[in-house]
Scaffold this motif. Structure first.
Motif, PDB file in Angstrom:
ATOM      1  N   ILE A  57      46.059  31.276  60.199  1.00 24.15           N
ATOM      2  CA  ILE A  57      46.234  31.286  58.745  1.00 24.15           C
ATOM      3  C   ILE A  57      47.568  31.944  58.398  1.00 24.15           C
ATOM      4  CG2 ILE A  57      45.284  32.054  56.556  1.00 24.15           C
ATOM      5  CD1 ILE A  57      43.606  29.945  58.060  1.00 24.15           C
ATOM      6  N   ILE A  58      48.389  31.215  57.646  1.00 27.74           N
ATOM      7  CA  ILE A  58      49.669  31.758  57.201  1.00 27.74           C
ATOM      8  C   ILE A  58      49.503  32.512  55.891  1.00 27.74           C
ATOM      9  CG2 ILE A  58      51.968  31.125  56.359  1.00 27.74           C
ATOM     10  CD1 ILE A  58      51.990  28.887  58.408  1.00 27.74           C
ATOM     11  N   SER A  59      48.698  31.973  55.000  1.00 26.60           N
ATOM     12  CA  SER A  59      48.472  32.655  53.731  1.00 26.60           C
ATOM     13  C   SER A  59      47.130  32.234  53.170  1.00 26.60           C
ATOM     14  CB  SER A  59      49.586  32.335  52.725  1.00 26.60           C
ATOM     15  OG  SER A  59      49.547  30.958  52.363  1.00 26.60           O
ATOM     16  N   ALA A  60      46.550  33.124  52.369  1.00 23.57           N
ATOM     17  CA  ALA A  60      45.304  32.831  51.671  1.00 23.57           C
ATOM     18  C   ALA A  60      45.335  33.607  50.364  1.00 23.57           C
ATOM     19  CB  ALA A  60      44.092  33.240  52.506  1.00 23.57           C
ATOM     20  N   ASN A  61      45.259  32.887  49.263  1.00 23.37           N
ATOM     21  CA  ASN A  61      45.396  33.527  47.951  1.00 23.37           C
ATOM     22  C   ASN A  61      44.271  33.092  47.017  1.00 23.37           C
ATOM     23  OD1 ASN A  61      48.377  33.059  49.038  1.00 23.37           O
ATOM     24  ND2 ASN A  61      48.378  34.887  47.752  1.00 23.37           N
ATOM     25  N   ALA A  62      43.578  34.077  46.471  1.00 25.81           N
ATOM     26  CA  ALA A  62      42.522  33.808  45.503  1.00 25.81           C
ATOM     27  C   ALA A  62      43.116  33.686  44.110  1.00 25.81           C
ATOM     28  CB  ALA A  62      41.486  34.931  45.533  1.00 25.81           C
ATOM     29  N   TYR A  63      42.448  32.912  43.273  1.00 21.97           N
ATOM     30  CA  TYR A  63      42.845  32.776  41.875  1.00 21.97           C
ATOM     31  C   TYR A  63      42.221  33.919  41.078  1.00 21.97           C
ATOM     32  CZ  TYR A  63      44.644  28.071  42.718  1.00 21.97           C
ATOM     33  OH  TYR A  63      45.370  27.002  43.170  1.00 21.97           O
ATOM     34  N   LEU A  64      43.053  34.875  40.661  1.00 24.15           N
ATOM     35  CA  LEU A  64      42.572  35.997  39.875  1.00 24.15           C
ATOM     36  C   LEU A  64      42.412  35.594  38.413  1.00 24.15           C
ATOM     37  CD1 LEU A  64      44.804  38.902  41.264  1.00 24.15           C
ATOM     38  CD2 LEU A  64      42.604  38.061  42.131  1.00 24.15           C
ATOM     39  N   GLY A  65      41.610  36.375  37.691  1.00 27.09           N
ATOM     40  CA  GLY A  65      41.402  36.131  36.277  1.00 27.09           C
ATOM     41  C   GLY A  65      42.294  36.992  35.408  1.00 27.09           C
TER      42      GLY A  65
ATOM     43  N   ILE B  64      45.524  41.572  34.054  1.00 33.67           N
ATOM     44  CA  ILE B  64      46.629  41.430  33.105  1.00 33.67           C
ATOM     45  C   ILE B  64      46.346  42.251  31.855  1.00 33.67           C
ATOM     46  CG2 ILE B  64      47.889  39.813  31.644  1.00 33.67           C
ATOM     47  CD1 ILE B  64      47.344  37.664  33.786  1.00 33.67           C
ATOM     48  N   ALA B  65      45.116  42.143  31.335  1.00 37.32           N
ATOM     49  CA  ALA B  65      44.736  42.930  30.156  1.00 37.32           C
ATOM     50  C   ALA B  65      44.830  44.426  30.453  1.00 37.32           C
ATOM     51  CB  ALA B  65      43.325  42.555  29.717  1.00 37.32           C
ATOM     52  N   LYS B  66      44.407  44.835  31.638  1.00 34.69           N
ATOM     53  CA  LYS B  66      44.475  46.250  32.022  1.00 34.69           C
ATOM     54  C   LYS B  66      45.916  46.730  32.071  1.00 34.69           C
ATOM     55  CE  LYS B  66      43.198  49.398  35.798  1.00 34.69           C
ATOM     56  NZ  LYS B  66      42.543  49.492  37.149  1.00 34.69           N
ATOM     57  N   ALA B  67      46.802  45.917  32.637  1.00 38.14           N
ATOM     58  CA  ALA B  67      48.215  46.296  32.717  1.00 38.14           C
ATOM     59  C   ALA B  67      48.819  46.459  31.326  1.00 38.14           C
ATOM     60  CB  ALA B  67      48.983  45.242  33.514  1.00 38.14           C
ATOM     61  N   LEU B  68      48.506  45.536  30.432  1.00 38.16           N
ATOM     62  CA  LEU B  68      49.012  45.643  29.065  1.00 38.16           C
ATOM     63  C   LEU B  68      48.432  46.866  28.370  1.00 38.16           C
ATOM     64  CD1 LEU B  68      48.769  41.864  28.097  1.00 38.16           C
ATOM     65  CD2 LEU B  68      50.875  43.165  28.475  1.00 38.16           C
ATOM     66  N   GLY B  69      47.168  47.159  28.624  1.00 36.07           N
ATOM     67  CA  GLY B  69      46.541  48.335  28.032  1.00 36.07           C
ATOM     68  C   GLY B  69      47.147  49.632  28.506  1.00 36.07           C
ATOM     69  N   ALA B  70      47.732  49.595  29.707  1.00 32.58           N
ATOM     70  CA  ALA B  70      48.381  50.784  30.246  1.00 32.58           C
ATOM     71  C   ALA B  70      49.844  50.884  29.829  1.00 32.58           C
ATOM     72  CB  ALA B  70      48.269  50.783  31.775  1.00 32.58           C
ATOM     73  N   GLY B  71      50.275  49.981  28.958  1.00 32.57           N
ATOM     74  CA  GLY B  71      51.615  50.095  28.396  1.00 32.57           C
ATOM     75  C   GLY B  71      52.660  49.193  28.995  1.00 32.57           C
TER      76      GLY B  71
ATOM     77  N   VAL C 211      47.389  33.586  29.397  1.00 37.17           N
ATOM     78  CA  VAL C 211      47.168  33.668  27.945  1.00 37.17           C
ATOM     79  C   VAL C 211      45.936  34.496  27.621  1.00 37.17           C
ATOM     80  CG1 VAL C 211      46.554  32.285  25.909  1.00 37.17           C
ATOM     81  CG2 VAL C 211      48.393  31.531  27.434  1.00 37.17           C
ATOM     82  N   LEU C 212      44.854  34.310  28.363  1.00 39.99           N
ATOM     83  CA  LEU C 212      43.639  35.057  28.087  1.00 39.99           C
ATOM     84  C   LEU C 212      43.855  36.560  28.266  1.00 39.99           C
ATOM     85  CD1 LEU C 212      40.671  35.143  27.349  1.00 39.99           C
ATOM     86  CD2 LEU C 212      40.117  34.729  29.765  1.00 39.99           C
ATOM     87  N   GLY C 213      44.669  36.972  29.226  1.00 43.02           N
ATOM     88  CA  GLY C 213      44.926  38.396  29.449  1.00 43.02           C
ATOM     89  C   GLY C 213      45.429  39.098  28.207  1.00 43.02           C
TER      90      GLY C 213
ATOM     91  N   ALA D  49      43.163  27.875  24.933  1.00 45.61           N
ATOM     92  CA  ALA D  49      44.535  28.103  24.471  1.00 45.61           C
ATOM     93  C   ALA D  49      45.490  28.174  25.656  1.00 45.61           C
ATOM     94  CB  ALA D  49      44.605  29.390  23.646  1.00 45.61           C
ATOM     95  N   GLY D  50      45.071  28.866  26.711  1.00 47.11           N
ATOM     96  CA  GLY D  50      45.907  28.960  27.897  1.00 47.11           C
ATOM     97  C   GLY D  50      46.103  27.619  28.569  1.00 47.11           C
ATOM     98  N   HIS D  51      45.044  26.817  28.599  1.00 48.50           N
ATOM     99  CA  HIS D  51      45.149  25.498  29.221  1.00 48.50           C
ATOM    100  C   HIS D  51      46.140  24.616  28.466  1.00 48.50           C
ATOM    101  CE1 HIS D  51      44.003  21.844  31.283  1.00 48.50           C
ATOM    102  NE2 HIS D  51      43.662  21.294  30.132  1.00 48.50           N
TER     103      HIS D  51
END
Length: 457
Positions: free
Chosen positions: A147-155, A159-166, A181-183, A205-207
Motif C-alpha cells: 500500500i502506497i497510500s490510504a486516505n479516509a474521507y473526513l467530515g 473544520i468547524a473545530k479549527a474555525l472555533g479555535a480561531g 462548506v458544512l464545516g 450547499a456544499g455539493h
C-alpha cells in the motif's frame, strides 16, 4: 445566532483558474457577518499524483497549484476578514500550511492563524490484508499489494473545530468535498451533530459549490442548446445561507455565466448515486424533496433538504503501484491520411505483438475514434468514418508493470518517422508512473481527525 453566512467557491478542481477568487472576495468583502472562501482541489486522481510527488520528495505532496491559487487571495482575504478553507494540503497538509505561512509573511499578513486538519492518512493503520477485507465492489486488493497510500474521507467536524479555535485558514487533506462548506456552517450557526436536516442542507450547499463554476454555467454550456454568456469572464458561485439551512446560490455582479433553475438542477444531480440517500461522513442527504426557485437574476433559492443519521463507516481510497502508462502520438495529414494512419496502427500493433505479446495497447484516431471506443479490432479503412479535413492525430497508449515493455511502445511510435508510412510527424511521447486505487469502507472508530496550528514565527 448568526443571521446569514456567505461562502464563495474559488476553485472546483486543482487546475482551476487563479483569477476566480478576485470577484468573489470583492463581493464577500461588502457584507457583514461570517464570510468564507473555499478551494476544492482534491479529486481522487489529484491526491494520487500528490502521493507520487510526496514519495519523490517528502517536502512536497501539496496540490501543485497551491501558490497559483492562494497567492492572489491571501492578502485581500486577510484585509477583509474572510476565512479560507481548502483541501489543497493533498498528501502533505503540514507542508502546504508551511508554504502558506511563508507567503503570508511575505505579503505582510504575519498574524494569520493557520490550522491543519489531519487524520485522513490510514496508510500505517492497517495491513494489506486488512484493506483487502474492507474493499468494496471489486478485488483489486486481493493480491495484497504494497500500500502506497490510504486516505479516509473526513467530515466537517474538524473544520468547524479549527474555525472555533480561531483559524483564519484551514488546510486539509482528504475530506469529503461538501464538508468544506458544512464545516463553516456548523461553526457559524452552532448546528448540532444530530441536526440531520440542517446538516443535510449544508451538504447540499456544499455539493452545489464544490465544483466551482459548474453551477454558474461552466460545465452547463452547450451553444444553441444551453447558451451561457461570458464564459471568458465566468463568475464563480456564492451561497448565502440562512440559519435554517435554506440558501441562495448566486455569483458576483458583473461576471459572466448564469445561475438559474437549470444550472442548479444539473449540478444538484451531478455525481449523485442515489438522490434519496447521498452518503457523506456527516449525514445521509435526501434531496428528493428539495425545492428550487428562481427569485431574481442569477439568484436561485434552494430549500427542503432532508437528512438521516450518518453512516457507521467512512470511505477510504487505497492506492498501490499501478506500473507505467506509456503514451505516444503522431499525426498524418493530406490526401489518403486515413489509410496511412491505419497502416501506422497496424504496423505498431503487429510489432508489439511479437516483441511484447502481453502488452495491451490502445490506439485512437483522436476526434474520430477515441471517446466512444478505440480502434482495436477494427478494419480501419472500412469501419472508421471518412473524415473531410484529412488531418488525423493517432494516439497509442498502454499500461504495464514492465517498464521496458512500456518504453518499447514509445520507441516503436517514434520509429514511424522513418519506418513509415509516409508523412508522419509531430511525435510526442511520455512515460508516467501510475497508482491504482480501490475503495474501502472503514469503521469510523479507526479514523481520528486532529486539528493543529502552525506558529507564525
Amino acid at each position: 445566532m448568526t443571521e446569514q453566512v456567505w461562502i464563495g467557491a474559488a476553485a472546483g478542481f486543482a487546475g482551476d483558474r487563479s483569477d476566480a477568487s478576485g470577484p468573489l472576495i470583492e463581493t464577500l468583502a461588502r457584507h457583514d457577518g461570517p464570510r468564507f472562501l473555499i478551494f476544492e482541489t482534491l479529486a481522487e486522481r489529484t491526491l494520487a499524483l500528490a502521493q507520487l510527488d510526496r514519495l519523490a520528495d517528502p517536502a512536497r505532496g501539496e496540490v501543485p497549484a497551491l501558490q497559483r491559487l492562494l497567492w492572489p487571495a491571501l492578502a485581500p482575504c486577510a484585509a477583509a476578514g474572510i476565512k479560507i478553507i481548502g483541501n489543497f494540503g493533498g498528501a502533505n497538509p503540514f507542508g502546504a500550511a508551511a508554504k502558506i505561512r511563508s507567503w503570508a509573511i511575505e505579503l505582510g499578513c504575519p498574524g494569520l492563524k493557520i490550522a491543519v486538519v489531519t487524520g485522513d492518512d490510514l496508510r500505517d493503520a492497517f495491513s494489506s490484508a486488512d484493506f483487502a477485507g474492507m474493499e468494496t465492489d471489486g478485488a483489486l486488493l486481493s493480491a495484497k499489494p504494497a500500500i502506497i497510500s490510504a486516505n479516509a474521507y473526513l467530515g466537517a467536524d474538524a473544520i468547524a473545530k479549527a474555525l472555533g479555535a480561531g483559524a483564519d485558514i484551514v488546510v486539509t487533506g482528504r475530506v469529503a468535498d461538501p464538508a468544506l462548506v458544512l464545516g463553516p456552517l456548523k461553526y457559524s450557526f452552532g448546528w448540532a451533530d444530530d441536526d440531520w436536516d440542517r446538516l443535510a442542507a449544508g451538504i447540499l450547499a456544499g455539493h452545489l459549490l464544490e465544483c466551482g463554476s459548474q453551477v454558474t454555467g461552466g460545465y452547463f454550456a452547450d451553444p444553441g442548446v444551453k447558451d451561457v454568456p461570458g464564459l471568458d469572464v465566468l463568475g464563480y458561485p456564492i451561497a448565502e445561507v440562512e440559519p435554517d439551512g435554506s440558501f441562495v446560490v448566486t455569483k458576483p455582479a458583473g461576471t459572466g455565466g448564469l445561475v438559474d433553475r437549470r444550472t442548479v438542477t444539473e449540478q444538484m444531480l451531478y455525481e449523485i448515486h442515489d438522490p434519496a440517500a447521498y452518503l457523506t461522513p456527516d449525514v445521509i442527504l435526501d434531496l428528493t424533496q428539495a425545492e428550487i426557485a428562481e427569485i431574481g437574476p442569477d439568484r436561485v433559492r434552494v430549500s427542503g433538504a432532508r437528512g438521516r443519521a450518518r453512516p457507521e463507516t467512512l470511505k477510504a481510497t487505497v492506492c498501490f503501484d499501478g506500473g507505467w502508462l506509456a503514451e505516444a502520438e503522431i499525426s498524418y495529414a493530406g490526401p489518403n491520411a486515413k489509410s496511412r494512419a491505419a497502416l501506422a496502427i497496424e504496423t505498431v500493433m503487429k510489432r508489439l505483438a511479437r516483441l511484447h505479446p502481453s502488452l495491451r495497447v490502445r490506439a485512437d484516431l483522436i476526434g474520430v475514434v477515441s471517446v466512444f471506443g478505440d480502434t482495436n479490432g477494427m478494419r480501419l479503412a472500412a469501419e472508421v468514418p471518412d473524415v473531410t479535413d484529412s488531418d488525423l492525430r493517432v494516439r497509442f497508449a498502454a499500461e504495464s508493470t514492465d517498464r521496458a515493455a512500456a518504453e518499447c511502445l514509445l520507441d516503436e511510435v517514434e520509429a514511424l518517422y522513418c519506418a513509415g508510412p509516409a508523412g508522419g510527424g509531430g511525435v510526442r511521447r511520455r512515460l508516467t508512473p501510475r497508482l491504482r486505487s480501490a475503495s474501502c469502507l472503514v469503521d469510523r472508530k479507526h479514523v481520528v481527525p486532529q486539528v493543529s496550528f502552525l506558529e507564525m514565527a
